[in-house]
Design an enzyme around this catalytic site. Structure first.
Site, PDB file in Angstrom:
ATOM      1  N   LYS A  89      11.636  36.627  49.939  1.00 31.22           N
ATOM      2  CA  LYS A  89      12.298  37.156  49.812  1.00 31.22           C
ATOM      3  C   LYS A  89      11.219  38.947  49.922  1.00 31.22           C
ATOM      4  O   LYS A  89      11.708  39.817  50.067  1.00 31.22           O
ATOM      5  CB  LYS A  89      13.338  37.420  48.795  1.00 31.22           C
ATOM      6  CG  LYS A  89      14.201  38.024  48.562  1.00 31.22           C
ATOM      7  CD  LYS A  89      15.297  36.992  46.573  1.00 31.22           C
ATOM      8  CE  LYS A  89      16.351  38.222  46.760  1.00 31.22           C
ATOM      9  NZ  LYS A  89      16.761  37.311  45.564  1.00 31.22           N
ATOM     10  N   THR A 139      23.373  38.537  31.865  1.00 34.11           N
ATOM     11  CA  THR A 139      24.373  38.357  31.514  1.00 34.11           C
ATOM     12  C   THR A 139      24.380  36.951  30.572  1.00 34.11           C
ATOM     13  O   THR A 139      23.852  35.943  31.455  1.00 34.11           O
ATOM     14  CB  THR A 139      25.730  38.605  31.861  1.00 34.11           C
ATOM     15  OG1 THR A 139      26.031  38.772  32.626  1.00 34.11           O
ATOM     16  CG2 THR A 139      27.472  37.866  30.973  1.00 34.11           C
ATOM     17  N   PHE A 150      28.099  46.248  34.751  1.00 35.10           N
ATOM     18  CA  PHE A 150      29.395  46.390  34.827  1.00 35.10           C
ATOM     19  C   PHE A 150      30.085  46.710  36.527  1.00 35.10           C
ATOM     20  O   PHE A 150      30.769  47.481  36.482  1.00 35.10           O
ATOM     21  CB  PHE A 150      29.935  47.547  34.015  1.00 35.10           C
ATOM     22  CG  PHE A 150      30.019  47.367  32.337  1.00 35.10           C
ATOM     23  CD1 PHE A 150      30.421  46.395  31.949  1.00 35.10           C
ATOM     24  CD2 PHE A 150      29.597  47.597  31.621  1.00 35.10           C
ATOM     25  CE1 PHE A 150      30.518  45.952  30.719  1.00 35.10           C
ATOM     26  CE2 PHE A 150      28.948  47.796  30.502  1.00 35.10           C
ATOM     27  CZ  PHE A 150      29.020  46.497  29.811  1.00 35.10           C
ATOM     28  N   LEU A 151      28.810  46.364  37.355  1.00 33.70           N
ATOM     29  CA  LEU A 151      28.925  46.905  38.766  1.00 33.70           C
ATOM     30  C   LEU A 151      29.237  45.986  39.342  1.00 33.70           C
ATOM     31  O   LEU A 151      29.690  44.846  38.916  1.00 33.70           O
ATOM     32  CB  LEU A 151      27.666  46.465  39.268  1.00 33.70           C
ATOM     33  CG  LEU A 151      26.431  47.415  38.975  1.00 33.70           C
ATOM     34  CD1 LEU A 151      25.227  46.990  39.574  1.00 33.70           C
ATOM     35  CD2 LEU A 151      26.859  48.447  38.548  1.00 33.70           C
ATOM     36  N   GLU A 153      30.550  43.805  42.806  1.00 34.03           N
ATOM     37  CA  GLU A 153      30.145  43.980  44.173  1.00 34.03           C
ATOM     38  C   GLU A 153      31.190  44.814  45.711  1.00 34.03           C
ATOM     39  O   GLU A 153      32.415  44.401  45.113  1.00 34.03           O
ATOM     40  CB  GLU A 153      29.692  42.406  44.320  1.00 34.03           C
ATOM     41  CG  GLU A 153      28.853  41.585  43.521  1.00 34.03           C
ATOM     42  CD  GLU A 153      29.117  40.019  44.153  1.00 34.03           C
ATOM     43  OE1 GLU A 153      29.374  39.809  45.033  1.00 34.03           O
ATOM     44  OE2 GLU A 153      28.250  38.935  43.571  1.00 34.03           O
ATOM     45  N   ALA A 206      48.173  40.141  42.415  1.00 30.73           N
ATOM     46  CA  ALA A 206      48.982  39.387  42.639  1.00 30.73           C
ATOM     47  C   ALA A 206      48.505  38.450  43.814  1.00 30.73           C
ATOM     48  O   ALA A 206      47.786  39.478  44.328  1.00 30.73           O
ATOM     49  CB  ALA A 206      49.815  38.824  41.900  1.00 30.73           C
ATOM     50  N   GLY A 207      47.305  37.171  43.936  1.00 32.10           N
ATOM     51  CA  GLY A 207      47.692  36.938  44.802  1.00 32.10           C
ATOM     52  C   GLY A 207      46.944  35.288  44.347  1.00 32.10           C
ATOM     53  O   GLY A 207      47.114  34.703  43.222  1.00 32.10           O
ATOM     54  N   CYS A 229      30.927  36.056  39.221  1.00 35.32           N
ATOM     55  CA  CYS A 229      31.130  37.033  37.512  1.00 35.32           C
ATOM     56  C   CYS A 229      32.250  35.886  36.548  1.00 35.32           C
ATOM     57  O   CYS A 229      31.732  35.409  36.006  1.00 35.32           O
ATOM     58  CB  CYS A 229      30.529  38.551  37.369  1.00 35.32           C
ATOM     59  SG  CYS A 229      29.999  38.808  38.650  1.00 35.32           S
ATOM     60  N   ARG A 259      30.261  33.410  46.400  1.00 41.39           N
ATOM     61  CA  ARG A 259      30.611  31.858  46.246  1.00 41.39           C
ATOM     62  C   ARG A 259      31.301  32.106  45.070  1.00 41.39           C
ATOM     63  O   ARG A 259      32.044  32.859  44.702  1.00 41.39           O
ATOM     64  CB  ARG A 259      28.532  32.590  44.857  1.00 41.39           C
ATOM     65  CG  ARG A 259      27.445  32.634  44.987  1.00 41.39           C
ATOM     66  CD  ARG A 259      27.390  32.884  44.141  1.00 41.39           C
ATOM     67  NE  ARG A 259      26.876  34.435  44.141  1.00 41.39           N
ATOM     68  CZ  ARG A 259      25.908  35.207  43.687  1.00 41.39           C
ATOM     69  NH1 ARG A 259      25.430  34.890  42.569  1.00 41.39           N
ATOM     70  NH2 ARG A 259      25.689  36.901  43.403  1.00 41.39           N
TER      71      ARG A 259
HETATM   72  C1  UGA Z   1      33.103  42.042  38.241  1.00 41.56           C
HETATM   73  C2  UGA Z   1      33.465  43.452  37.161  1.00 41.56           C
HETATM   74  O1  UGA Z   1      34.770  43.501  37.850  1.00 41.56           O
HETATM   75  C3  UGA Z   1      32.114  44.238  36.838  1.00 41.56           C
HETATM   76  O2  UGA Z   1      32.555  45.044  36.211  1.00 41.56           O
HETATM   77  C4  UGA Z   1      30.927  42.197  36.645  1.00 41.56           C
HETATM   78  O3  UGA Z   1      30.185  43.970  36.318  1.00 41.56           O
HETATM   79  C5  UGA Z   1      31.061  42.015  37.540  1.00 41.56           C
HETATM   80  O4  UGA Z   1      31.872  41.091  37.562  1.00 41.56           O
HETATM   81  C6  UGA Z   1      29.997  41.255  37.238  1.00 41.56           C
HETATM   82  O5  UGA Z   1      29.876  40.888  35.918  1.00 41.56           O
HETATM   83  O6  UGA Z   1      28.601  41.164  37.611  1.00 41.56           O
HETATM   84  P1  UGA Z   1      33.204  41.737  40.963  1.00 41.56           P
HETATM   85  O7  UGA Z   1      33.523  39.928  40.720  1.00 41.56           O
HETATM   86  O8  UGA Z   1      31.954  42.557  41.978  1.00 41.56           O
HETATM   87  O9  UGA Z   1      32.546  42.336  39.764  1.00 41.56           O
HETATM   88  O10 UGA Z   1      34.711  41.603  41.364  1.00 41.56           O
HETATM   89  P2  UGA Z   1      35.699  42.298  40.949  1.00 41.56           P
HETATM   90  O11 UGA Z   1      36.155  43.842  41.947  1.00 41.56           O
HETATM   91  O12 UGA Z   1      36.062  42.992  39.689  1.00 41.56           O
HETATM   92  O13 UGA Z   1      36.835  41.083  41.774  1.00 41.56           O
HETATM   93  C7  UGA Z   1      36.907  40.493  41.734  1.00 41.56           C
HETATM   94  C8  UGA Z   1      38.052  39.005  41.728  1.00 41.56           C
HETATM   95  O14 UGA Z   1      39.124  39.382  41.509  1.00 41.56           O
HETATM   96  C9  UGA Z   1      37.762  38.433  43.440  1.00 41.56           C
HETATM   97  O15 UGA Z   1      37.711  37.811  44.061  1.00 41.56           O
HETATM   98  C10 UGA Z   1      39.466  39.840  43.302  1.00 41.56           C
HETATM   99  O16 UGA Z   1      39.040  39.184  44.520  1.00 41.56           O
HETATM  100  C11 UGA Z   1      40.427  39.746  42.152  1.00 41.56           C
HETATM  101  N1  UGA Z   1      41.040  40.240  42.408  1.00 41.56           N
HETATM  102  C12 UGA Z   1      40.357  41.991  41.504  1.00 41.56           C
HETATM  103  C13 UGA Z   1      42.211  39.930  41.974  1.00 41.56           C
HETATM  104  O17 UGA Z   1      42.646  38.680  42.520  1.00 41.56           O
HETATM  105  N2  UGA Z   1      43.064  40.478  41.768  1.00 41.56           N
HETATM  106  C14 UGA Z   1      42.948  42.083  41.278  1.00 41.56           C
HETATM  107  O18 UGA Z   1      43.921  42.659  40.927  1.00 41.56           O
HETATM  108  C15 UGA Z   1      41.690  42.336  41.083  1.00 41.56           C
END
Ligand code: UGA
Length: 467
Positions: A35, A122, A157-158, A160, A269-270, A277, A344
Site C-alpha cells: 500500500k 475511534t 466526523f468525516l 465517506e 427512510a429506507g 462506522c 463494509r
Molecule cells: C458517519 C458519520 O456521518 C460521520 O460523521 C462519521 O465521521 C463517520 O460515520 C465515522 O464515524 O467515521 P459515514 O458512515 O461515512 O459517516 O456515512 P453517513 O453519511 O453518515 O451514512 C451512514 C449510513 O446511513 C449510510 O448507509 C447511509 O445510506 C445511511 N443513511 C444516511 C440513511 O439511511 N438515511 C439518512 O437519512 C442518512
C-alpha cells in the site's frame, strides 16, 4: 508543523493529505508495504472524491510522503496521529489491538522533543489514559531521553464520499486532553481550517473548537454516531407505521424536519444504515454501557430496527412477486452509500445473501465497480455484476435501488422497463419520483410510502395484485 499520521485508511489518509494541503509537513506511515508503494507512486488506495488530486499536488510540493518505517515517522512528527482501524469483534466490542500495537511502537521509537500523541481512531472511552500507559511501557528505561508527551483525543466526523470536503468545512473540531500545552499545539495545527482558509465559504465565522477532557471527547464521537444512527432508525420505524396506515414517510419527514429542533438531515427512510462506522460504533457504545452496568436499550433498538429494514426489503419483494425462487432481481448499487467504494456492512451484501438463499438469481450494477479499472468486489454469494444498467435490467423480475447514487435519478427508466420481465422497482432509499417511474411503465414500491401501480392497465402482469 511536523506531522506523522499512522494508519492510511479512510481517516488517516484523508487527514494526512488535507493537513499537507493546508501547509503542514506530513509523513504517513502504514505497515502494509504494498500500500505504501502504491501511495508513493501517487495513487490513492481508496476512492474518495478530490483525494487523489490533493494527494498528488501535496507530494509534488514536498509536503507529503509515505513510509512503512514507524521509527522514521515518529522521529519526524511533533504531532503523531494514531489513525488505525478499530473494527468490531463478534461480541460488538471494539478491537483495539491495532491501536495498542501502534502506541507500543510509538513508545519504542519516541525520542527527542516534546510530542503530542493524538487518538484519531475511534476508541472506547478511557483509551486516552490507556494509550499513555502503553506508550510509557514502550519508552521503558529510556524515560530520561525523551522530553515528554501528552495524549489528545481528536475524534473525526468525516463522512465517506465527502471526507475531503468535511475536513475543510467541519461543523466543529473536538479536542480532549488534560494538557494545555498539547491543546495549544493542536489549535495551531488546525488554525487554517478553523479560520476557513480552505472552506467552500471563507466568509463563515471560525469553526467552533470544543475543548474537553479526554473521556468526554471520546464519548462525543460515540454519541454523535449513535444519535445519527438512532435518527435514521427512528424515521425507518415511522416509515413502517406509515406503510400500515397509508401515509407517506417522505412527506412526514418534510413536516417534522422543518422543526428546527429536529432538523431535516438524516431523515431519509429506507433500507437502513451500513458502513464501517455506525454499525461498529453503536455496538461498541452498547458494550461500553454494559461494562459499566447500564443496559442501553434505546441503542439496542436502534440496531435491531436497522437489521429489520434489510429483511423488510425482501418482504416487500415477496409481496409483489410472491415466490422469489427462480426470479431474477437486479440491485442498483452495492456500496453502503454513494461516492465510495466501501462495501463494509453494505445492505446490498445481506440482500444478495438472502435472495440467494430464497432461490433468486441476483444481478448487480454499481457505478464504482462498473468502471473498467475498478477492482472486483468480494461478494458473499454469486451475484452477476453487469457493466451497464441496461444489462442489469435485461430479464429482471424486479429492480431494487439499494444505494442512492445520484446518477440513478437520471436513468432512462422507460427503456429499462421495456427490458424487464416485470417492470417492478423497489426504491430502497425513497429517492425516486414515483410518478416518473409509473409514467415510465414501472410498478413502484417505496419504503414507508404507498405503492404506485402501473399507469396503463395493459402493462399489469397477471400474477401481480396491486395494492
Ligand atoms: C458517519 C458519520 O456521518 C460521520 O460523521 C462519521 O465521521 C463517520 O460515520 C465515522 O464515524 O467515521 P459515514 O458512515 O461515512 O459517516 O456515512 P453517513 O453519511 O453518515 O451514512 C451512514 C449510513 O446511513 C449510510 O448507509 C447511509 O445510506 C445511511 N443513511 C444516511 C440513511 O439511511 N438515511 C439518512 O437519512 C442518512
Amino acid at each position: 508543523m511536523q506531522v506523522c499520521v499512522i494508519g492510511t485508511g479512510y481517516v488517516g489518509l484523508v487527514t494526512g493529505v488535507c493537513l499537507a494541503h493546508v501547509g503542514h509537513d506530513v509523513v504517513c506511515v502504514d505497515k502494509d508495504e504494498a500500500k505504501v508503494a502504491l501511495m508513493q507512486s501517487g495513487q490513492s488506495p481508496i476512492y474518495e472524491p478530490g483525494l487523489s488530486e490533493l494527494m498528488k499536488s501535496s507530494m509534488q510540493s514536498g509536503k507529503l510522503s509515505f513510509t512503512s518505517n514507524l521509527a522514521d515517522g515518529v522521529a519526524h512528527g511533533e504531532i503523531l496521529f494514531i489513525a488505525v482501524g478499530t473494527p468490531a469483534l463478534p461480541s460488538g466490542e471494539s478491537d483495539t489491538r491495532y491501536v495498542e500495537a501502534v502506541a507500543r511502537g510509538i513508545g519504542e521509537h519516541l525520542n527527542g522533543g516534546y510530542k503530542v500523541i493524538v487518538n484519531k481512531s475511534t476508541v472506547p472511552v478511557g483509551s486516552g489514559d490507556w494509550v499513555r500507559r502503553i506508550v510509557m511501557d514502550g519508552v521503558a528505561e529510556r524515560q530520561e531521553l525523551i522530553a515528554g508527551f501528552d495524549v489528545v483525543s481528536n475524534p473525526e466526523f468525516l463522512r465517506e464520499g465527502s471526507a475531503v470536503y468535511d475536513t475543510f468545512n467541519p461543523d466543529r473540531i473536538v479536542l480532549g486532553s488534560h494538557s494545555d500545552r498539547a491543546i495549544a499545539l493542536m489549535q495551531q495545527l488546525y488554525e487554517p481550517i478553523v479560520n476557513r482558509q480552505f472552506a467552500a465559504d471563507p466568509t463563515l465565522p471560525p469553526v467552533p473548537v470544543v475543548i474537553t477532557d479526554l473521556a468526554s471527547a471520546e464519548m462525543i464521537k460515540y454519541a454523535a454516531n449513535s444519535f445519527l444512527a438512532t435518527k435514521i432508525s427512528f424515521i425507518n420505524e415511522i416509515a413502517n407505521i406509515c406503510d400500515r396506515v397509508g401515509a407517506d414517510v417522505t412527506q412526514v419527514a418534510t413536516g417534522i424536519g422543518l422543526d428546527s429542533r429536529i432538523g431535516n438531515k438524516f431523515l431519509q427512510a429506507g433500507i437502513g444504515w451500513g458502513g464501517s462506522c455506525f454499525p461498529k460504533d453503536v455496538s461498541a457504545l452498547v458494550h461500553i454501557a454494559e461494562d459499566y452496568g447500564y443496559d442501553a436499550s434505546l441503542l439496542k433498538a436502534t440496531v435491531s430496527t436497522n437489521r429489520q429494514q434489510r429483511w423488510l426489503a425482501i418482504e416487500k419483494l415477496q409481496q409483489v412477486l410472491k415466490i422469489l425462487k427462480g426470479k431474477t432481481i437486479g440491485l442498483l448499487g452495492l456500496t453502503f452509500k454513494p461516492d465510495t467504494d466501501d462495501l463494509r456492512d453494505a445492505p446490498a451484501l445481506d440482500l444478495i445473501e438472502q435472495l440467494h438463499r430464497l432461490g433468486a438469481k441476483v444481478k448487480a450494477y454499481d457505478p464504482f465497480y462498473a468502471k473498467a479499472d475498478a477492482p472486483v468486489p468480494v461478494l458473499p454469494q454469486t451475484a452477476c455484476l453487469t457493466p451497464t444498467v441496461e444489462d442489469l435490467a435485461a430479464g429482471c423480475d424486479a429492480l431494487v435501488l439499494v444505494t442512492d447514487w445520484p446518477q440513478f435519478r437520471q436513468l432512462d427508466y422507460a427503456q429499462l422497463a421495456q427490458q424487464m420481465v416485470t417492470p417492478i422497482l423497489l426504491d430502497g432509499r425513497n429517492c425516486l419520483d414515483p410518478q416518473l417511474l409509473v409514467d415510465a411503465g414501472f410498478y413502484y414500491v417505496g419504503m414507508g410510502r404507498p405503492n404506485f401501480g402501473y399507469a396503463r392497465s395493459s402493462q399489469v402482469p397477471s400474477p401481480l395484485l396491486l395494492a
